[in-house]
Design a protein around this motif. Structure first.
Motif, PDB file in Angstrom:
ATOM      1  N   ARG A   1      29.837  42.689  55.794  1.00  0.00           N
ATOM      2  CA  ARG A   1      30.583  41.423  55.526  1.00  0.00           C
ATOM      3  C   ARG A   1      31.359  41.574  54.075  1.00  0.00           C
ATOM      4  O   ARG A   1      31.003  42.648  53.974  1.00  0.00           O
ATOM      5  CB  ARG A   1      28.953  39.991  54.911  1.00  0.00           C
ATOM      6  CG  ARG A   1      29.563  38.857  54.484  1.00  0.00           C
ATOM      7  CD  ARG A   1      28.679  37.710  54.258  1.00  0.00           C
ATOM      8  NE  ARG A   1      28.822  37.062  53.991  1.00  0.00           N
ATOM      9  CZ  ARG A   1      28.481  36.523  53.142  1.00  0.00           C
ATOM     10  NH1 ARG A   1      28.818  37.371  51.207  1.00  0.00           N
ATOM     11  NH2 ARG A   1      29.634  35.318  52.521  1.00  0.00           N
ATOM     12  N   PHE A   2      32.117  41.604  54.091  1.00  0.00           N
ATOM     13  CA  PHE A   2      33.808  41.451  52.908  1.00  0.00           C
ATOM     14  C   PHE A   2      33.960  40.386  52.847  1.00  0.00           C
ATOM     15  O   PHE A   2      34.559  39.027  53.667  1.00  0.00           O
ATOM     16  CB  PHE A   2      34.175  42.144  53.605  1.00  0.00           C
ATOM     17  CG  PHE A   2      34.005  44.139  53.663  1.00  0.00           C
ATOM     18  CD1 PHE A   2      34.379  44.614  52.572  1.00  0.00           C
ATOM     19  CD2 PHE A   2      33.314  44.209  55.000  1.00  0.00           C
ATOM     20  CE1 PHE A   2      33.325  46.356  53.815  1.00  0.00           C
ATOM     21  CE2 PHE A   2      32.657  45.414  55.886  1.00  0.00           C
ATOM     22  CZ  PHE A   2      32.846  46.256  54.860  1.00  0.00           C
ATOM     23  N   HIS A   3      33.427  39.826  51.064  1.00  0.00           N
ATOM     24  CA  HIS A   3      33.746  38.028  51.090  1.00  0.00           C
ATOM     25  C   HIS A   3      34.798  38.598  49.922  1.00  0.00           C
ATOM     26  O   HIS A   3      35.109  39.333  49.123  1.00  0.00           O
ATOM     27  CB  HIS A   3      32.769  37.554  50.903  1.00  0.00           C
ATOM     28  CG  HIS A   3      32.922  36.228  50.207  1.00  0.00           C
ATOM     29  ND1 HIS A   3      33.229  34.951  50.878  1.00  0.00           N
ATOM     30  CD2 HIS A   3      32.579  35.800  48.830  1.00  0.00           C
ATOM     31  CE1 HIS A   3      33.215  33.985  49.928  1.00  0.00           C
ATOM     32  NE2 HIS A   3      33.057  34.597  48.872  1.00  0.00           N
ATOM     33  N   TYR A   4      36.221  37.422  49.808  1.00  0.00           N
ATOM     34  CA  TYR A   4      37.519  37.227  49.137  1.00  0.00           C
ATOM     35  C   TYR A   4      37.053  35.867  48.456  1.00  0.00           C
ATOM     36  O   TYR A   4      36.949  34.744  49.214  1.00  0.00           O
ATOM     37  CB  TYR A   4      38.629  37.825  49.473  1.00  0.00           C
ATOM     38  CG  TYR A   4      38.342  39.195  49.509  1.00  0.00           C
ATOM     39  CD1 TYR A   4      38.623  40.423  49.094  1.00  0.00           C
ATOM     40  CD2 TYR A   4      38.729  39.341  51.095  1.00  0.00           C
ATOM     41  CE1 TYR A   4      38.825  41.332  49.017  1.00  0.00           C
ATOM     42  CE2 TYR A   4      38.613  41.059  51.592  1.00  0.00           C
ATOM     43  CZ  TYR A   4      38.961  41.814  50.397  1.00  0.00           C
ATOM     44  OH  TYR A   4      38.427  43.269  50.959  1.00  0.00           O
ATOM     45  N   ARG A   5      37.518  35.493  47.376  1.00  0.00           N
ATOM     46  CA  ARG A   5      37.600  34.235  46.644  1.00  0.00           C
ATOM     47  C   ARG A   5      38.660  33.928  45.806  1.00  0.00           C
ATOM     48  O   ARG A   5      38.502  35.335  45.127  1.00  0.00           O
ATOM     49  CB  ARG A   5      36.066  33.959  46.032  1.00  0.00           C
ATOM     50  CG  ARG A   5      35.890  32.773  46.203  1.00  0.00           C
ATOM     51  CD  ARG A   5      34.722  32.243  44.883  1.00  0.00           C
ATOM     52  NE  ARG A   5      34.547  31.347  44.309  1.00  0.00           N
ATOM     53  CZ  ARG A   5      34.880  30.623  43.332  1.00  0.00           C
ATOM     54  NH1 ARG A   5      35.903  31.409  42.372  1.00  0.00           N
ATOM     55  NH2 ARG A   5      34.381  29.800  42.880  1.00  0.00           N
ATOM     56  N   SER A   6      39.071  33.169  45.597  1.00  0.00           N
ATOM     57  CA  SER A   6      40.577  32.906  44.564  1.00  0.00           C
ATOM     58  C   SER A   6      40.983  31.290  44.512  1.00  0.00           C
ATOM     59  O   SER A   6      40.643  30.340  45.002  1.00  0.00           O
ATOM     60  CB  SER A   6      41.586  33.427  45.712  1.00  0.00           C
ATOM     61  OG  SER A   6      42.910  33.176  44.910  1.00  0.00           O
ATOM     62  N   GLU A   7      41.178  30.697  42.891  1.00  0.00           N
ATOM     63  CA  GLU A   7      42.159  29.696  43.193  1.00  0.00           C
ATOM     64  C   GLU A   7      43.286  29.842  43.069  1.00  0.00           C
ATOM     65  O   GLU A   7      43.775  30.523  42.712  1.00  0.00           O
ATOM     66  CB  GLU A   7      41.058  29.109  41.563  1.00  0.00           C
ATOM     67  CG  GLU A   7      39.564  29.546  41.368  1.00  0.00           C
ATOM     68  CD  GLU A   7      40.126  29.167  39.429  1.00  0.00           C
ATOM     69  OE1 GLU A   7      40.296  29.104  38.815  1.00  0.00           O
ATOM     70  OE2 GLU A   7      38.178  29.784  39.803  1.00  0.00           O
ATOM     71  N   VAL A   8      43.526  28.561  43.992  1.00  0.00           N
ATOM     72  CA  VAL A   8      44.320  28.223  44.279  1.00  0.00           C
ATOM     73  C   VAL A   8      45.452  27.599  43.700  1.00  0.00           C
ATOM     74  O   VAL A   8      45.223  26.295  43.661  1.00  0.00           O
ATOM     75  CB  VAL A   8      45.149  28.657  45.963  1.00  0.00           C
ATOM     76  CG1 VAL A   8      46.845  28.084  46.558  1.00  0.00           C
ATOM     77  CG2 VAL A   8      44.217  29.879  46.686  1.00  0.00           C
ATOM     78  N   LYS A   9      46.682  27.598  43.499  1.00  0.00           N
ATOM     79  CA  LYS A   9      47.787  26.202  42.769  1.00  0.00           C
ATOM     80  C   LYS A   9      48.562  25.627  43.612  1.00  0.00           C
ATOM     81  O   LYS A   9      49.387  25.241  43.497  1.00  0.00           O
ATOM     82  CB  LYS A   9      48.197  26.337  41.096  1.00  0.00           C
ATOM     83  CG  LYS A   9      46.819  26.783  40.135  1.00  0.00           C
ATOM     84  CD  LYS A   9      48.434  27.424  38.923  1.00  0.00           C
ATOM     85  CE  LYS A   9      47.555  27.855  37.945  1.00  0.00           C
ATOM     86  NZ  LYS A   9      48.169  28.621  36.777  1.00  0.00           N
ATOM     87  N   ALA A  10      47.420  24.722  44.269  1.00  0.00           N
ATOM     88  CA  ALA A  10      48.254  24.187  45.932  1.00  0.00           C
ATOM     89  C   ALA A  10      47.246  23.373  46.482  1.00  0.00           C
ATOM     90  O   ALA A  10      45.981  23.324  46.533  1.00  0.00           O
ATOM     91  CB  ALA A  10      48.780  25.312  46.638  1.00  0.00           C
TER      92      ALA A  10
ATOM     93  N   PHE B   1      39.822  29.409  48.013  1.00  0.00           N
ATOM     94  CA  PHE B   1      40.171  29.949  49.052  1.00  0.00           C
ATOM     95  C   PHE B   1      38.949  30.927  48.965  1.00  0.00           C
ATOM     96  O   PHE B   1      38.592  31.617  48.386  1.00  0.00           O
ATOM     97  CB  PHE B   1      41.690  30.117  49.298  1.00  0.00           C
ATOM     98  CG  PHE B   1      41.130  31.687  50.600  1.00  0.00           C
ATOM     99  CD1 PHE B   1      41.612  30.535  51.520  1.00  0.00           C
ATOM    100  CD2 PHE B   1      41.131  32.617  50.454  1.00  0.00           C
ATOM    101  CE1 PHE B   1      41.529  31.681  52.602  1.00  0.00           C
ATOM    102  CE2 PHE B   1      41.300  33.112  51.855  1.00  0.00           C
ATOM    103  CZ  PHE B   1      40.963  33.188  52.194  1.00  0.00           C
ATOM    104  N   GLU B   2      37.758  30.807  50.700  1.00  0.00           N
ATOM    105  CA  GLU B   2      37.556  31.477  50.720  1.00  0.00           C
ATOM    106  C   GLU B   2      37.691  32.625  51.906  1.00  0.00           C
ATOM    107  O   GLU B   2      37.634  31.691  52.394  1.00  0.00           O
ATOM    108  CB  GLU B   2      35.777  31.057  50.798  1.00  0.00           C
ATOM    109  CG  GLU B   2      34.959  30.658  49.318  1.00  0.00           C
ATOM    110  CD  GLU B   2      33.847  29.762  49.112  1.00  0.00           C
ATOM    111  OE1 GLU B   2      33.159  30.391  48.619  1.00  0.00           O
ATOM    112  OE2 GLU B   2      33.931  29.817  50.449  1.00  0.00           O
ATOM    113  N   GLY B   3      37.459  34.010  51.999  1.00  0.00           N
ATOM    114  CA  GLY B   3      37.702  34.626  53.145  1.00  0.00           C
ATOM    115  C   GLY B   3      36.933  35.425  53.575  1.00  0.00           C
ATOM    116  O   GLY B   3      36.307  36.294  52.311  1.00  0.00           O
ATOM    117  N   THR B   4      36.103  35.442  54.805  1.00  0.00           N
ATOM    118  CA  THR B   4      34.972  36.127  54.940  1.00  0.00           C
ATOM    119  C   THR B   4      35.341  37.183  56.165  1.00  0.00           C
ATOM    120  O   THR B   4      35.376  36.617  57.085  1.00  0.00           O
ATOM    121  CB  THR B   4      33.570  35.017  54.685  1.00  0.00           C
ATOM    122  OG1 THR B   4      33.229  34.979  53.381  1.00  0.00           O
ATOM    123  CG2 THR B   4      32.634  36.527  54.637  1.00  0.00           C
TER     124      THR B   4
END
Length: 421
Positions: free
Chosen positions: A195-204, A340-343
């Motif tokens: 498993r690889f996980h990414y998380r980001s705060e998005v201004k939209a 936003f979370e991408g896994t």
């Protein structure tokens, strides 16, 4: 909510007459008042995916999830009996957050035998029962059986953990998922534990980022820098169109044909892709995962690229023809911000080379995801200007039309049910 029929040949949008073909308003992405109703009408009524069972592998395993859109934090735990349950993350004594580490607003995970409040040491077992009260005799007629943790409706499908914040869900999870999503049963999710996980705060607004992954009309233009100039120019002029779209109740699907990266011309591949035998489409060595469920590759593309299943409201499962999958989550935090979370999920690598191939695929995904997110703040800022009231969509953008129509339908349904209450 209505279920839409599978379209015949011809325009995809016209086969869904309920959606219309006219310009679409983005008022639902810029109006703070609409967002407040949307929180109640959608996110407190729909089933929401919050994780997978691998995150709670044994008795006492737990994780917390911060859900600003419904103004709560929850604990998801595997109980003594092996059942997965969810509770609001709040102590029944004075309302302190029950489970957290150094930073109260950050998510955490671990293994325990019981939950103990940091404030006054009230204790709860894994089934949410209040088991110990410090200086219990100081309280007045305290019946501990009445003060267990507040439960959240929780069901598991194919290893995915869903919760529902309604007092009583309007549908079971299976009824909510419907035939198109249930057609994925039998996919080897349990084998995908790398498993690889990414998380980001998005201004939209959360829907704008979902829109970015619901069409491939943008791909030859937005992602042009990922390919040689001559190829990118030709691709942009030729365009791209997916061979299959489908709508089932509140959910959507787009399925595309693919390319075999190793069969592409040398100048269209990066040297690192040849070295690692991997890239955006995943490792070139396709794992043997057995027979795939009927719900995948409905257009019978050969070669098949990917299927993107958009589960209403904010969860996406994207299956790649190369034998791996990824998920997206879009968690609203205000009318014009979200997380936003991408896994990414792969089979466990058997060799260092397989591990490196997976890591290159994960890094490539992150690059493309950043490109897709790059336009969002610019889009949000300009639609908030309200210079334009509505926007035209092409036939390939039928799923965008559906997401906004479905959200509006849930809001209208909620308003009708709560009118005068």
């Amino acid at each position: 909510m209505p279920r839409f029929p599978k379209p015949a040949e011809g325009s995809w949008t016209e086969h869904y007459p309920q959606l219309g073909t006219g310009p679409v308003s983005y008022q639902d992405s810029v109006d703070p008042e609409f967002y407040e109703v949307e929180r109640q009408a959608v996110f407190k009524r729909a089933w929401l995916n919050v994780g997978r069972v691998e995150q709670v592998p044994r008795k006492g395993s737990y994780f917390t999830k911060e859900l600003k859109v419904v103004n709560t934090s929850i604990i998801v735990v595997r109980t003594t009996s092996g059942e997965v349950k969810a509770y609001h993350n709040i102590c029944r004594h004075r309302g302190n957050k029950l489970v957290w580490n150094e930073m109260p607003l950050e998510e955490t995970s671990g293994v325990c035998r019981q939950f103990t409040c940091k404030y006054h040491a009230w204790r709860y077992d894994l089934d949410g029962n209040l088991t110990f009260v410090q200086q219990e005799g100081e309280f007045f007629d305290l019946d501990k059986s009445r003060y267990g943790l507040v439960p959240v409706h929780c069901e598991v499908w194919e290893g995915f953990i869903f919760v529902n914040f309604a007092k009583q869900p309007e549908q079971s999870l299976r009824d909510f998922l419907g035939p198109m999503i249930l057609g994925l049963e039998g996919y080897p999710f349990d084998k995908m534990t790398s498993r690889f996980h990414y998380r980001s705060e998005v201004k939209a607004n959360w829907k704008l980022y979902m829109d970015a992954f619901q069409e491939f009309y943008h791909a030859p233009v937005l992602h042009a820098n990922q390919s040689p100039t001559a190829y990118s120019k030709a691709a942009a002029e030729a365009g791209f169109e997916a061979p299959h779209y489908r709508i089932d109740g509140p959910h959507r699907l787009v399925s595309t044909s693919g390319v075999r990266a190793w069969e592409m011309a040398d100048e269209m591949r990066k040297p690192i892709e040849d070295i690692c035998q991997s890239g955006l489409f995943g490792p070139w060595d396709k794992p043997d995962l057995g027979e795939m469920p009927e719900g995948l590759n409905p257009a019978k593309c050969d070669p098949w690229g990917l299927d993107s299943f958009q589960l209403f409201p904010n969860f996406v499962m994207l299956f790649w023809g190369q034998g791996w999958y990824l998920t997206y989550h879009y968690w609203p935090t205000s009318f014009n911000t979200h997380i936003f979370e991408g896994t990414l999920y792969f089979p466990q690598p058997r060799t260092p080379r397989e591990r490196i191939a997976q890591e290159l695929a994960a890094v490539s995904f992150k690059e493309y995801g950043l490109q897709d997110a790059n336009t969002l703040e610019a889009t949000q800022s300009m639609i908030e200007s309200r210079v334009l009231d509505d926007f035209v969509l092409c036939d390939q953008e039928v799923l965008i039309r559906h997401l906004h129509a479905e959200t509006a339908a849930w809001v209208e349904d909620y308003r009708n049910k709560t009118a005068g209450v």
